[in-house]
Design a protein around this motif. Structure first.
Motif, mmCIF file in Angstrom:
data_model
loop_
_atom_site.group_PDB
_atom_site.id
_atom_site.type_symbol
_atom_site.label_atom_id
_atom_site.label_comp_id
_atom_site.label_asym_id
_atom_site.label_seq_id
_atom_site.Cartn_x
_atom_site.Cartn_y
_atom_site.Cartn_z
ATOM 1 N N LEU A 67 10.763 24.765 66.332
ATOM 2 C CA LEU A 67 11.451 25.781 65.529
ATOM 3 C C LEU A 67 11.964 25.061 64.286
ATOM 4 N N ILE A 68 11.430 25.436 63.119
ATOM 5 C CA ILE A 68 11.542 24.544 61.965
ATOM 6 C C ILE A 68 12.214 25.210 60.766
ATOM 7 N N VAL A 69 13.170 24.475 60.183
ATOM 8 C CA VAL A 69 13.651 24.706 58.826
ATOM 9 C C VAL A 69 13.446 23.383 58.109
ATOM 10 N N PRO A 70 12.504 23.300 57.172
ATOM 11 C CA PRO A 70 12.103 21.996 56.640
ATOM 12 C C PRO A 70 13.231 21.142 56.091
ATOM 13 N N GLU A 71 14.255 21.744 55.484
ATOM 14 C CA GLU A 71 15.368 20.942 54.968
ATOM 15 C C GLU A 71 16.210 20.324 56.091
ATOM 16 N N VAL A 72 16.017 20.823 57.320
ATOM 17 C CA VAL A 72 16.882 20.421 58.427
ATOM 18 C C VAL A 72 16.163 19.530 59.431
ATOM 19 N N ASN A 73 14.971 19.937 59.873
ATOM 20 C CA ASN A 73 14.308 19.202 60.968
ATOM 21 C C ASN A 73 12.801 19.100 60.770
ATOM 22 N N SER A 104 18.880 35.017 59.468
ATOM 23 C CA SER A 104 20.286 34.639 59.337
ATOM 24 C C SER A 104 20.525 33.199 59.782
ATOM 25 N N THR A 105 19.739 32.722 60.732
ATOM 26 C CA THR A 105 19.856 31.334 61.176
ATOM 27 C C THR A 105 19.371 30.363 60.105
ATOM 28 N N ALA A 106 18.254 30.708 59.457
ATOM 29 C CA ALA A 106 17.642 29.781 58.495
ATOM 30 C C ALA A 106 18.617 29.384 57.398
ATOM 31 N N GLN A 107 19.252 30.372 56.772
ATOM 32 C CA GLN A 107 20.155 30.035 55.682
ATOM 33 C C GLN A 107 21.401 29.328 56.194
ATOM 34 N N LEU A 108 21.836 29.673 57.390
ATOM 35 C CA LEU A 108 23.028 29.045 57.947
ATOM 36 C C LEU A 108 22.819 27.552 58.167
ATOM 37 N N VAL A 109 21.716 27.175 58.805
ATOM 38 C CA VAL A 109 21.530 25.756 59.134
ATOM 39 C C VAL A 109 21.247 24.912 57.897
ATOM 40 N N VAL A 110 20.679 25.524 56.849
ATOM 41 C CA VAL A 110 20.502 24.784 55.594
ATOM 42 C C VAL A 110 21.861 24.337 55.053
ATOM 43 N N ALA A 111 22.859 25.208 55.158
ATOM 44 C CA ALA A 111 24.204 24.861 54.693
ATOM 45 C C ALA A 111 24.935 23.940 55.669
ATOM 46 N N LEU A 112 24.694 24.114 56.963
ATOM 47 C CA LEU A 112 25.418 23.317 57.956
ATOM 48 C C LEU A 112 24.926 21.872 58.055
ATOM 49 N N LYS A 113 23.628 21.666 57.904
ATOM 50 C CA LYS A 113 23.029 20.350 58.153
ATOM 51 C C LYS A 113 23.719 19.210 57.405
ATOM 52 N N PRO A 114 23.879 19.265 56.080
ATOM 53 C CA PRO A 114 24.493 18.122 55.391
ATOM 54 C C PRO A 114 25.948 17.906 55.792
ATOM 55 N N LEU A 115 26.652 18.971 56.128
ATOM 56 C CA LEU A 115 28.043 18.842 56.567
ATOM 57 C C LEU A 115 28.107 18.245 57.971
ATOM 58 N N HIS A 116 27.176 18.638 58.821
ATOM 59 C CA HIS A 116 27.112 18.092 60.176
ATOM 60 C C HIS A 116 26.819 16.595 60.139
ATOM 61 N N GLU A 170 19.262 29.465 68.404
ATOM 62 C CA GLU A 170 18.404 28.804 67.426
ATOM 63 C C GLU A 170 19.125 27.677 66.697
ATOM 64 N N THR A 171 20.399 27.861 66.391
ATOM 65 C CA THR A 171 21.160 26.796 65.739
ATOM 66 C C THR A 171 21.203 25.550 66.615
ATOM 67 N N LYS A 172 21.374 25.758 67.899
ATOM 68 C CA LYS A 172 21.382 24.627 68.824
ATOM 69 C C LYS A 172 20.032 23.912 68.838
ATOM 70 N N LYS A 173 18.953 24.680 68.873
ATOM 71 C CA LYS A 173 17.626 24.067 68.944
ATOM 72 C C LYS A 173 17.272 23.340 67.655
ATOM 73 N N ILE A 174 17.626 23.923 66.531
ATOM 74 C CA ILE A 174 17.260 23.335 65.239
ATOM 75 C C ILE A 174 18.170 22.167 64.874
ATOM 76 N N LEU A 175 19.467 22.350 65.063
ATOM 77 C CA LEU A 175 20.441 21.411 64.498
ATOM 78 C C LEU A 175 21.031 20.462 65.527
ATOM 79 N N ASP A 176 21.638 21.005 66.585
ATOM 80 C CA ASP A 176 22.291 20.138 67.571
ATOM 81 C C ASP A 176 22.700 20.997 68.767
ATOM 82 N N PRO A 177 22.232 20.677 69.979
ATOM 83 C CA PRO A 177 22.587 21.483 71.158
ATOM 84 C C PRO A 177 24.069 21.430 71.523
#
Length: 342
Positions: free
Chosen positions: A106-112, A131-143, A218-225
């Motif tokens: 499950l891919i957002v290129p800027e994230v994973n 709604s997940t795609a735009q959220l994780v783009v913003a969360l990734k650099p902060l995480h 999806e946020t867990k799978k893409i970014l961090d469980p």
């Protein structure tokens, strides 16, 4: 190298946007084939200044096709994605059908982007919920900077997220109100014109809707469980552009100024955050843009290490079509295609 690309669901709102973005970003296409159901055969599909005739998915031989972009709904993806992948094409699917399959990245290129290579197990890559795609783009650099512990998000999602029928219903109801005609409801459970509806997708047993569950899972799978997330998803009378009010709790200290600096150089993010009238982005202004916009960056004083953000993006682009094309671009740049056309 150039590649044979098929777009499945080419007559839908996201399918048309896929064609636009492939052209805008000069994706190396040797042949482009627009596909849909038999009832759409012969319709025109536009790829730049070219008109292409839509062909039937059921009758098309995918042998020799390199990439198939799917935006035709979960039932179609469930039936056809494995068949298409078996013929050698890499399927990039915009539906929810394959997102939580452990053998499908499950891919957002800027994230994973590094997870894309996992597609070889089934030949399928999943696009996340809009709604997940735009959220994780913003969360990734902060995480990456301060480690996110918990997220509380409320979404304000446009009717185009429900497809052509959602857009048509808002248009018709708005016109009906101005001429004092009866309001007809078909796509949404309540009137959407001049109203908001706190209900997207079906209700689950725990009281959340499936749309809200998608954001959590999806946020867990893409970014961090380990990230805890709760969501309330609301449909609003906006044609294009999803907005999100995001409260974030971090494990480590991070200030609003630090967050602003981090986001201003993050891939796919544009910060527009002036503490003055109009110093923020709205969905109307983001329509047609590739970026995820972040405004109203401030500290949340109700929790330790807390921030609040306003996140807006074109749901038909970053939330769907653009993300799919970016995945295709990553396949090319990482040289991951099984077969490359001459």
């Amino acid at each position: 190298m150039a590649y044979k690309v098929a777009v499945v669901g080419a007559t839908g709102v996201v399918g048309r946007e896929m064609l636009n973005i492939l052209h805008e970003r000069n994706f190396p296409v040797s042949e482009l084939v627009p596909l849909a159901s038999r009832r759409s055969v012969g319709k025109d599909a536009h790829f730049g200044d070219r008109k292409l005739k839509v062909r039937a998915l059921e009758d098309f031989d995918f042998t020799g096709t390199d990439i198939a972009l799917f935006s035709a709904g979960g039932a179609t993806s469930k039936e056809w994605a494995p068949r298409v992948a078996a013929q050698g094409a890499v399927v990039i699917d915009n539906s929810s059908q394959w997102r939580m399959d452990p053998d499908v990245p499950l891919i957002v290129p800027e994230v994973n982007a590094d997870a894309i290579s996992g597609y070889r197990k089934k030949g399928i890559i999943a696009n996340p919920n809009c709604s997940t795609a735009q959220l994780v783009v913003a969360l990734k650099p902060l995480h990456d900077h301060a480690t996110i512990r918990r997220v509380v998000v409320s979404t304000y999602q446009s009717v185009s997220g429900a497809g052509n029928d959602g857009v048509t219903e808002l248009e018709r109801q708005t016109k009906a109100i101005f001429v004092n005609d009866a309001i007809e409801k078909h796509k949404f459970t309540k009137q959407i014109a001049f109203n908001v509806i706190p209900h997207i997708d079906v209700f689950l047993d725990d009281g959340y809707t499936k749309e809200e569950w998608k954001m959590m899972a999806e946020t867990k799978k893409i970014l961090d469980p380990k990230i805890k997330l709760t969501a309330t998803c609301v449909r609003v009378p906006v044609f294009i552009g999803h907005s999100e009010a995001v409260n974030i709790e971090f494990e480590n200290p991070i200030s609003a100024d630090e967050a602003r600096e981090i986001l201003s150089v993050a891939p796919g993010v544009q910060v527009l955050d002036r503490r003055e009238d109009g110093g923020y982005i709205t969905p109307l202004e983001c329509a047609g843009d590739y970026n995820t916009f972040v405004s109203r960056i401030r500290e949340d004083f109700t929790v330790e290490n807390g921030l609040v953000l306003w996140v807006v993006s074109d749901n038909l682009r970053k939330g769907a079509a653009l993300n799919a094309v970016q995945i295709a671009e990553e396949l090319v740049s990482q040289q991951l295609l099984r077969k490359q056309a001459a």
